[in-house]
Each structure stands twice: as structure tokens, then as C-alpha cells.
Design a protein around this motif. Sequence first.
Motif, PDB file in Angstrom:
ATOM      1  N   PHE A 189       0.840  -1.270  -0.205  1.00 29.03           N
ATOM      2  CA  PHE A 189      -0.201   0.071  -0.378  1.00 29.03           C
ATOM      3  C   PHE A 189       1.098   0.990  -0.124  1.00 29.03           C
ATOM      4  O   PHE A 189       1.759   1.310   0.635  1.00 29.03           O
ATOM      5  CB  PHE A 189      -0.564   0.220   1.649  1.00 29.03           C
ATOM      6  CG  PHE A 189      -2.031   1.580   1.201  1.00 29.03           C
ATOM      7  CD1 PHE A 189      -3.361   0.729   0.375  1.00 29.03           C
ATOM      8  CD2 PHE A 189      -1.085   2.362   1.553  1.00 29.03           C
ATOM      9  CE1 PHE A 189      -3.569   2.157   0.626  1.00 29.03           C
ATOM     10  CE2 PHE A 189      -2.432   3.562   1.646  1.00 29.03           C
ATOM     11  CZ  PHE A 189      -2.912   3.129   1.216  1.00 29.03           C
ATOM     12  N   ASP A 190       0.521   2.654  -0.999  1.00 28.48           N
ATOM     13  CA  ASP A 190       1.755   3.631  -1.188  1.00 28.48           C
ATOM     14  C   ASP A 190       0.975   4.329  -0.503  1.00 28.48           C
ATOM     15  O   ASP A 190      -0.326   5.350  -0.811  1.00 28.48           O
ATOM     16  CB  ASP A 190       2.347   3.477  -2.599  1.00 28.48           C
ATOM     17  CG  ASP A 190       2.797   4.640  -2.999  1.00 28.48           C
ATOM     18  OD1 ASP A 190       2.983   5.640  -1.781  1.00 28.48           O
ATOM     19  OD2 ASP A 190       3.185   4.996  -3.653  1.00 28.48           O
ATOM     20  N   HIS A 191       0.791   4.804   0.967  1.00 26.34           N
ATOM     21  CA  HIS A 191       0.513   6.158   1.158  1.00 26.34           C
ATOM     22  C   HIS A 191       0.407   7.470   0.786  1.00 26.34           C
ATOM     23  O   HIS A 191      -0.251   8.407   1.137  1.00 26.34           O
ATOM     24  CB  HIS A 191       1.608   6.656   2.213  1.00 26.34           C
ATOM     25  CG  HIS A 191       1.423   4.596   3.876  1.00 26.34           C
ATOM     26  ND1 HIS A 191       2.360   3.775   3.506  1.00 26.34           N
ATOM     27  CD2 HIS A 191       1.042   4.304   4.450  1.00 26.34           C
ATOM     28  CE1 HIS A 191       2.248   2.813   3.984  1.00 26.34           C
ATOM     29  NE2 HIS A 191       1.332   3.349   5.000  1.00 26.34           N
ATOM     30  N   THR A 192       1.376   7.886  -0.357  1.00 26.42           N
ATOM     31  CA  THR A 192       2.058   8.379  -1.063  1.00 26.42           C
ATOM     32  C   THR A 192       0.605   8.938  -1.229  1.00 26.42           C
ATOM     33  O   THR A 192       0.132  10.236  -2.264  1.00 26.42           O
ATOM     34  CB  THR A 192       3.177   8.985  -1.426  1.00 26.42           C
ATOM     35  OG1 THR A 192       3.642   7.822  -2.261  1.00 26.42           O
ATOM     36  CG2 THR A 192       3.957   8.764  -0.825  1.00 26.42           C
ATOM     37  N   ILE A 193       0.059   8.421  -2.320  1.00 28.53           N
ATOM     38  CA  ILE A 193      -1.427   8.555  -3.573  1.00 28.53           C
ATOM     39  C   ILE A 193      -2.624   8.074  -3.179  1.00 28.53           C
ATOM     40  O   ILE A 193      -3.170   8.111  -4.079  1.00 28.53           O
ATOM     41  CB  ILE A 193      -0.902   7.389  -4.836  1.00 28.53           C
ATOM     42  CG1 ILE A 193      -0.873   6.283  -4.290  1.00 28.53           C
ATOM     43  CG2 ILE A 193       0.233   7.884  -5.466  1.00 28.53           C
ATOM     44  CD1 ILE A 193      -0.914   5.220  -5.455  1.00 28.53           C
ATOM     45  N   ILE A 194      -2.744   8.291  -1.184  1.00 29.97           N
ATOM     46  CA  ILE A 194      -4.216   8.175  -1.236  1.00 29.97           C
ATOM     47  C   ILE A 194      -4.860  10.094  -1.255  1.00 29.97           C
ATOM     48  O   ILE A 194      -4.333  10.599  -0.815  1.00 29.97           O
ATOM     49  CB  ILE A 194      -4.353   8.040   0.191  1.00 29.97           C
ATOM     50  CG1 ILE A 194      -3.599   6.964   0.593  1.00 29.97           C
ATOM     51  CG2 ILE A 194      -5.396   8.021   0.525  1.00 29.97           C
ATOM     52  CD1 ILE A 194      -3.654   6.660   2.554  1.00 29.97           C
ATOM     53  N   ASP A 195      -6.134  10.072  -2.330  1.00 32.44           N
ATOM     54  CA  ASP A 195      -6.758  10.949  -2.114  1.00 32.44           C
ATOM     55  C   ASP A 195      -7.581  11.103  -1.309  1.00 32.44           C
ATOM     56  O   ASP A 195      -8.469  10.591  -0.795  1.00 32.44           O
ATOM     57  CB  ASP A 195      -7.342  10.371  -3.598  1.00 32.44           C
ATOM     58  CG  ASP A 195      -8.274  12.230  -4.248  1.00 32.44           C
ATOM     59  OD1 ASP A 195      -7.975  13.053  -3.317  1.00 32.44           O
ATOM     60  OD2 ASP A 195      -9.095  12.372  -5.207  1.00 32.44           O
ATOM     61  N   ILE A 196      -7.645  12.137   0.199  1.00 32.99           N
ATOM     62  CA  ILE A 196      -8.356  12.331   0.790  1.00 32.99           C
ATOM     63  C   ILE A 196      -9.449  13.479   0.796  1.00 32.99           C
ATOM     64  O   ILE A 196      -9.194  13.994   0.609  1.00 32.99           O
ATOM     65  CB  ILE A 196      -7.504  12.159   2.107  1.00 32.99           C
ATOM     66  CG1 ILE A 196      -6.710  11.268   2.476  1.00 32.99           C
ATOM     67  CG2 ILE A 196      -8.274  12.874   3.826  1.00 32.99           C
ATOM     68  CD1 ILE A 196      -5.458  11.794   3.572  1.00 32.99           C
ATOM     69  N   GLN A 197     -10.767  12.904   0.535  1.00 33.07           N
ATOM     70  CA  GLN A 197     -11.876  13.704   0.555  1.00 33.07           C
ATOM     71  C   GLN A 197     -12.449  14.064   2.020  1.00 33.07           C
ATOM     72  O   GLN A 197     -12.282  13.430   3.206  1.00 33.07           O
ATOM     73  CB  GLN A 197     -12.911  13.047  -0.346  1.00 33.07           C
ATOM     74  CG  GLN A 197     -12.436  12.802  -1.208  1.00 33.07           C
ATOM     75  CD  GLN A 197     -12.341  13.145  -2.870  1.00 33.07           C
ATOM     76  OE1 GLN A 197     -12.793  14.388  -2.979  1.00 33.07           O
ATOM     77  NE2 GLN A 197     -11.066  13.284  -3.797  1.00 33.07           N
ATOM     78  N   THR A 198     -13.566  14.603   1.464  1.00 30.68           N
ATOM     79  CA  THR A 198     -14.002  14.914   3.093  1.00 30.68           C
ATOM     80  C   THR A 198     -14.689  14.000   3.524  1.00 30.68           C
ATOM     81  O   THR A 198     -14.311  13.499   5.058  1.00 30.68           O
ATOM     82  CB  THR A 198     -14.644  15.914   3.008  1.00 30.68           C
ATOM     83  OG1 THR A 198     -14.800  17.135   2.300  1.00 30.68           O
ATOM     84  CG2 THR A 198     -15.269  16.514   4.205  1.00 30.68           C
TER      85      THR A 198
END
Length: 349
Positions: free
Chosen positions: A168-177
Amino acid sequence: MLLMQVDYIIVGLGLAGIAFAEELYAQKKSFVVFEDNSQNSSLVAGGMYNPVVLKRFTPVWNAKEQLDVAIPFYENLEKKLNDTYNYKVNIYRIFKSIEEQNNWFAACDKILLQDYMLPKIIKNKNKFVMAPFDAGKLIHTGRIVVNKLAKDYRSFLKEEKCLISESFDHTIIDIQTNCVHYKSIKADKIIFCEGFGLKENPFFNYLPMREAKGELITIHAPDLKVAYLIKSAIFVLPLGDDLYKVGATFNWTDKTKSPTEDGKNELELKLSSVINCSYKIVDHIAGIRPTIKDRRPLVGLHHKHKSLAILNGLGTRGVMIAPLMAKKLFQHIENSRVLEKEININRFD
Ligand SMILES: Cc1cc2nc3c(=O)[nH]c(=O)nc-3n(C[C@H](O)[C@H](O)[C@H](O)COP(=O)(O)OP(=O)(O)OC[C@H]3O[C@@H](n4cnc5c(N)ncnc54)[C@H](O)[C@@H]3O)c2cc1C
């Protein structure tokens, strides 16, 4: 392109990940798990559960509450995966002195301990076990074969098409509301169950993990003939077929997962004060325990990103702690149930 929508993503499938996945099944939530074999604490664990601190004869923190959830948890997994993982194993705690014998009797009177500690001295009748002051016996203790359970659970999730065998690559998470996007997956929450992999997690690596490497050897000792766990300077755990797991070391500086010559020498030296028959080493393994500065688990939601949560810090007793902590985290996330201060990660804010 969005291909999959789930309630949860779990990162890591050791004891913490398995416990949370089981909670999600029970609560009818959808999920996928990422697992990359970067850590192996659960795969090497001795798997013992025992509510007594064997050094001081005091109760383990929250032991009763943990065992009340853990035992049915493993029973359910045995039914679900159609195999046996929980083996009852009595523990013989070898006394070092008369003073320790006296301390044992004093502890046997304590409410929480009297169900487990027998108030008598067990005479040592095995000439290959070195116990000049004899031993105290613990009952209702046991061992979960975590390695087998973890492997079987992975196969099960693979068949269910819930397991993604990649890092799992933490740098590519797209965090929305109110949700997260990760590659082609949309999820309400991500639960990080990464063990020592926490160090690579930019959202949670501020938490004070004081990891402890542990090494274990397996010996073949045909003369020993012991059916209980011997606890002395180290433990000697019978596996059947004259095989015994011997461990474990504690090393706070070496961060590698590889077994070492120093670790083996330390175990053999300690073993020479516990048994005096010949044996052959047939296996030698190591892993890193995710222990925390204050010896309590890490449970809770990220202080800023409420779609990210953690279940970690199971330390030296993951077998007992994981199932209860998974329940508490789920109730916290879904029903706003308050987490006790001593397990909530907000104690480090
Ligand atoms: C030598 C030794 C003996 C032990 N004996 C006992 C015992 O007798 N009884 C007991 O209760 N406990 C014991 N323990 C402790 C127990 O093993 C731990 O408490 C427990 O296994 C921790 O589980 P975990 O799921 O938090 O971590 P882990 O088992 O380490 O699982 C974390 C998982 O996350 C995965 N992962 C991490 N980062 C990523 C990423 N970026 N992408 C995808 N996957 C990722 C890893 O590959 C790993 O599978 C022992 C530990 C050791 C080392």
C-alpha cells in the motif's frame, strides 16, 4: 476510473488486520485488504495467551475483558476455516527461590488470578528439566497457532476476492471530506494495521513505537517428553513430535527481521539453564513486536483526517488484545463510542 467501492480498506493482515476484518464481516461491511509480506510478527509469534505476568505474578492489564472476547473469536475462526488453532497448554513456572514460592502462594489468593494459578508446588519429576525449587502450575492457558491461522485467513480472503497482495502506497491516497480514493478504489475509511510497518506511514509514524525484535528457535529433543510450557529464563513450548519452540529474545536496537547468531547463542545459553538433554536446532526465526512506549495499544482516528484510523501497538500480547481492540475501534468509528484514554492515540497529541 473507479472500479470498486467498499466501506473499508485494511492495510496489513497480521492479527490486527484479521481481527478488524472479522469485525467487518460480523457487522456486514464491505472491505478489501492490502498485504505485502513486509512484516511478520504474527507469522513468527509463539501464540501463547495467559492472563498472568509470569515475572511478578500479577494480572495482565485488562486480561479478563480481553480473554472474554478472544476465546470466542478464535473458536469462530476455527468453525469458519474448518481447522484447529487454539490448543490448551498448561504452564509450569519454574521457581528460582523459596521467596518466589512464597510469592506464588500470595498471588494465588488474588481474585483475578485464582482461576488460573494452582495454590500448590508441583514437584519436578522430569530429570531433564532443571527445577531445584520446583514449579507453580497455570491452567486455562493456551496457544493459538497464529502462523497457520494467518496463512489460512489469507487464502480465505483471496477466495473471497478481498485480498490485494501488494504494497500500500501512502503517498497516493486522495483524501476527500467523507471518503478516500486509492487507485481505483473508493472507501469510507482506511484502517492501518501495519505492525512495525507503522514507521513507513506518514500519517501515523509520529506515534512512539518502541519496537522489540524477538528471535525463536525450534528444537528437536526426543528425550525431553514434556507436554506443558516450561517458563524459566525463557519458555520451552511443546509442539508435538518431540519438537519445542524456545524463546524469545528481546532486542531494542536491531531493526531487521533476520535471525542472528547472537540471538541463537543467547537462546542456547538460557536453554542450558532450563533443560539438560541433547537436542538439535531445526528452525530459527525472528520478527519485530510492535510495542509502544507506554505498553498500551494504538487505537483511534487520525486527528485531522477522519477517514484514516489505526489498529496497532499490540506489543507482546497480540493474541489476547487484537479481537477486543478491533471491536472497540469499530464501535468508535461507526457509533462514536468513546475510546478509553489509555488506548486512544489522542493520548500522544
Ligand atoms: C518472537 C515473537 C514472539 C511472540 N510471541 C507472542 C506470544 O506468544 N503471544 C502473543 O500474544 N504475542 C506474541 N508476539 C507478539 C505478536 O506477534 C504481535 O503482538 C502481533 O502479531 C502483532 O500483530 P500486527 O497485526 O499488529 O502486526 P504484524 O503481524 O506485523 O502484521 C502487520 C502486517 O501489515 C503488513 N504491512 C505493513 N505495511 C504494509 C503496507 N504498506 N502494505 C501492505 N501490507 C503492509 C505486513 O506485511 C504484516 O503482515 C510475539 C512476537 C514476536 C516477534
